[in-house]
Design a protein around this motif. Sequence first.
Motif, PDB file in Angstrom:
ATOM      1  N   THR A   1       0.873 -67.121   3.301  1.00  0.00           N
ATOM      2  CA  THR A   1       2.043 -67.689   2.627  1.00  0.00           C
ATOM      3  C   THR A   1       3.308 -67.403   3.426  1.00  0.00           C
ATOM      4  N   TRP A   2       3.439 -66.167   3.953  1.00  0.00           N
ATOM      5  CA  TRP A   2       4.629 -65.829   4.738  1.00  0.00           C
ATOM      6  C   TRP A   2       4.724 -66.685   5.993  1.00  0.00           C
ATOM      7  N   GLY A   3       3.590 -67.008   6.599  1.00  0.00           N
ATOM      8  CA  GLY A   3       3.610 -67.901   7.758  1.00  0.00           C
ATOM      9  C   GLY A   3       4.131 -69.273   7.382  1.00  0.00           C
ATOM     10  N   SER A   4       3.702 -69.779   6.237  1.00  0.00           N
ATOM     11  CA  SER A   4       4.180 -71.080   5.750  1.00  0.00           C
ATOM     12  C   SER A   4       5.669 -71.040   5.448  1.00  0.00           C
ATOM     13  N   ILE A   5       6.117 -69.962   4.817  1.00  0.00           N
ATOM     14  CA  ILE A   5       7.541 -69.831   4.484  1.00  0.00           C
ATOM     15  C   ILE A   5       8.384 -69.807   5.750  1.00  0.00           C
ATOM     16  N   ARG A   6       7.956 -69.034   6.758  1.00  0.00           N
ATOM     17  CA  ARG A   6       8.694 -68.990   8.033  1.00  0.00           C
ATOM     18  C   ARG A   6       8.825 -70.385   8.641  1.00  0.00           C
ATOM     19  N   GLU A   7       7.738 -71.138   8.626  1.00  0.00           N
ATOM     20  CA  GLU A   7       7.760 -72.487   9.199  1.00  0.00           C
ATOM     21  C   GLU A   7       8.692 -73.403   8.411  1.00  0.00           C
TER      22      GLU A   7
END
Length: 95
Positions: free
Chosen positions: A24-30
């Motif tokens: 989820t954090w990877g998606s949020i960063r993107e």
Amino acid sequence: MPTYISEVDVHEAEAQNPQDLVSTWGSIREEIRELGGEVLDSHAVLGEYDFLVVYDVDDRETAFKVTQVIERHGLDTRTMGALPIERIGELVDDV
């Protein structure tokens, strides 16, 4: 570019799997990058909130959009504007 800090709270029901949370954090960063922002730092923290996210965006409206991106993933936010300590010294000199 203004800097903002979001305190992020994870609901236990939303965080069933730590690996999902990392994804989820990877998606949020993107998604923040797509808004023209940049995540400067993020930390897991102990206390009232679970994470701290520091990011730069163009303006307050974009900061609001970032909070919506984070909250869309089932996380709660509390967001504040921030100034580097060095900048405060410059501002005080102008007064």
